[in-house]
Design an enzyme around this catalytic site. Structure first.
Site, PDB file in Angstrom:
ATOM      1  N   HIS A 223       0.769  -1.295   0.139  1.00 53.48           N
ATOM      2  CA  HIS A 223      -0.072  -0.074   0.121  1.00 53.48           C
ATOM      3  C   HIS A 223       0.889   1.219  -0.036  1.00 53.48           C
ATOM      4  CE1 HIS A 223      -4.414  -0.585  -0.023  1.00 53.48           C
ATOM      5  NE2 HIS A 223      -4.539   0.687   0.553  1.00 53.48           N
ATOM      6  N   ASP A 227      -3.635   6.868  -1.110  1.00 53.86           N
ATOM      7  CA  ASP A 227      -4.988   6.465  -1.683  1.00 53.86           C
ATOM      8  C   ASP A 227      -4.543   6.185  -3.188  1.00 53.86           C
ATOM      9  OD1 ASP A 227      -7.342   5.892  -2.101  1.00 53.86           O
ATOM     10  OD2 ASP A 227      -8.084   7.937  -2.252  1.00 53.86           O
ATOM     11  N   GLY A 230      -5.481   0.566  -5.306  1.00 50.18           N
ATOM     12  CA  GLY A 230      -5.930  -0.461  -6.023  1.00 50.18           C
ATOM     13  C   GLY A 230      -5.996   0.219  -7.404  1.00 50.18           C
ATOM     14  N   ARG A 231      -6.018   1.260  -7.885  1.00 52.54           N
ATOM     15  CA  ARG A 231      -6.210   1.739  -9.269  1.00 52.54           C
ATOM     16  C   ARG A 231      -4.754   1.443 -10.049  1.00 52.54           C
ATOM     17  NH1 ARG A 231      -9.782   6.935  -8.075  1.00 52.54           N
ATOM     18  NH2 ARG A 231      -9.082   6.347  -6.188  1.00 52.54           N
ATOM     19  N   VAL A 232      -3.819   1.655  -9.108  1.00 52.12           N
ATOM     20  CA  VAL A 232      -2.295   1.654  -9.824  1.00 52.12           C
ATOM     21  C   VAL A 232      -2.133  -0.103  -9.766  1.00 52.12           C
ATOM     22  CG1 VAL A 232       0.036   1.767  -9.099  1.00 52.12           C
ATOM     23  CG2 VAL A 232      -1.400   3.752  -8.791  1.00 52.12           C
ATOM     24  N   TYR A 262     -12.863 -11.241  -5.149  1.00 47.84           N
ATOM     25  CA  TYR A 262     -11.799 -10.701  -5.427  1.00 47.84           C
ATOM     26  C   TYR A 262     -11.049 -10.163  -3.997  1.00 47.84           C
ATOM     27  CZ  TYR A 262      -8.696  -6.729  -6.070  1.00 47.84           C
ATOM     28  OH  TYR A 262      -7.738  -5.868  -6.495  1.00 47.84           O
ATOM     29  N   TYR A 263     -11.912  -9.525  -3.286  1.00 42.15           N
ATOM     30  CA  TYR A 263     -11.456  -9.047  -2.085  1.00 42.15           C
ATOM     31  C   TYR A 263     -11.255 -10.471  -0.931  1.00 42.15           C
ATOM     32  CZ  TYR A 263     -13.153  -4.415  -3.167  1.00 42.15           C
ATOM     33  OH  TYR A 263     -13.153  -3.005  -3.857  1.00 42.15           O
TER      34      TYR A 263
END
Length: 397
Positions: A223, A227, A230-232, A262-263
């Protein structure tokens, strides 16, 4: 984050977080494994996904663009990946903004940034290979996708200096996973990128799909940003495919449609280093996405055949040539059509008028100038929920 949810190897990697969170611990994830990974229950699906990659590669060899870098496919990827993070737009809005962004919302501009970033970096991935995966690349990806997010804290494209956590109800005490302390982020991300460069044994012991699952898990566990992780992280999946010489598939529409699976699979991999669930999930995503591409391509071919029956198009005319553009540009202006076909403005206007007369295009604005045209039947095919059969118009009687 509950210690009992963590495998022993993860519990050994806990480090106390800085104040004011010193009562809590973050996980400094171990380096991604280079040895072979047992696939378990994912083995059969994994094998089918490898076959699906072969199918899409064979299809790509018949197309002008061997990497299927389609405007619409990349924008659907952008929409779904952004929606997973709570940034919502629509394909219609996104395609209109490509033509005129004067009234675009922040959300639509953010989604467009994602699509443009994908289009920018995919050619680099295919030419540079795994060497692309360096720190400057990841920072550039983050800067590009977060530049229009008004809520972002800090400077896009810089590593986080704050404590973050995943899950819970907004308080770290109820989190499901705590990434590493800020002072460990750079080293942990370096381990992710070293793995993605595939210089070690993993190039021989692990398939591309396995490496995608492990790299995605490790990146999200680190991480590295306040923020936008997730997108990257999901941007990196098609980039890994292109860097490996494969056709890059856009998996976020499948992920969005199956987000709870997925999660759950991602959490198993992060908390317990249990790889088969996520390998199986990505394998199924590849299989279903290849099927979706094939079905969509077939539907648009049938639609174009139907269009050709609606009018006696003159051979070589601008209107006839425009038909092949409308699957990639289902929303466009006269200026865009003129540029794509290299024709004069009057010729573009004539072609658009002819296509409107037979219902292939619809003018949306009602304005005398700056008109925007849409191929609504293409949009109906493209906007269908993932996995549904496309709706096609009846052929002319």
């Amino acid at each position: 984050m509950k210690r009992e949810d963590l495998a022993g190897g993860i519990r050994d990697c806990l480090q106390r977080l800085p104040a004011p969170y010193a009562q809590h611990y973050g996980v400094v994830p171990p380096p991604p494994p280079e040895a072979g990974v047992m696939l378990g229950d994912a083995a059969a699906c994994h094998g089918q996904a490898l076959s699906a990659l072969g199918e899409i590669a064979a299809l790509a060899r018949t197309l002008p663009d061997p990497y299927l870098i389609s405007r619409v496919l990349s924008r659907q990827e952008a929409l779904s990946s952004s929606a997973l993070e709570g940034t919502h737009s629509t394909l219609n809005e996104l395609l209109v903004v490509d033509e005129d962004d004067q009234d675009a919302s922040h959300a639509t501009r953010q989604v467009r940034d994602y699509a443009r970033t994908l289009e920018q970096f995919l050619p680099q991935a295919s030419s540079e290979g795994p060497a692309l995966f360096r720190l400057p690349t990841v920072l550039a990806l983050h800067q590009a996708v977060m530049q229009h997010d008004p809520a972002y804290r800090g400077t896009p494209g810089t590593l986080r200096r704050d404590v973050v956590w995943i899950g819970g109800t907004g308080h770290i005490a109820y989190s499901t996973y705590n990434p590493p302390p800020p002072d460990q982020v750079a080293a942990c991300l370096e381990a992710t990128l070293n793995y993605m460069q595939a210089d070690g044994m993993q190039q021989m012991t692990q398939s591309l799909i396995t490496r995608m699952a492990i790299a995605h898990t490790h990146f999200e566990a680190v991480h590295p940003f306040s923020d936008g992780n997730g997108r990257v992280g999901r941007l990196l999946l098609p980039l890994m495919m292109a860097a490996d010489g494969q056709v890059p598939l856009y998996l976020s529409p499948y992920i969005e449609a199956h987000r709870q699976d997925y999660y759950a699979a991602l959490k198993r991999a992060q908390q317990r280093l249990d790889w088969p669930p996520l390998i199986g999930f990505l394998s199924d995503a590849i299989i279903r996405t290849v099927t979706e591409v094939q079905v969509t391509r077939q539907a648009t071919q049938v639609l174009k055949a139907t269009w050709r029956q609606r009018r006696a198009f003159r051979k070589g005319s601008a209107a006839l040539r425009a038909l092949d553009l409308l699957t990639d540009y289902p929303v466009l202006t006269a200026s865009r059509l003129g540029h794509l076909l290299d024709i004069t403005p009057p010729a573009a206007q004539t072609a658009l008028a002819q296509l409107c007369q037979v219902g292939i295009l619809t003018e949306r604005t009602g304005h005398a100038r700056n008109r925007i045209y849409a191929a609504e039947e293409v949009l109906t095919i493209l906007n269908r929920p993932f996995g549904e059969e496309p709706a096609l118009p009846d052929p002319p009687s």
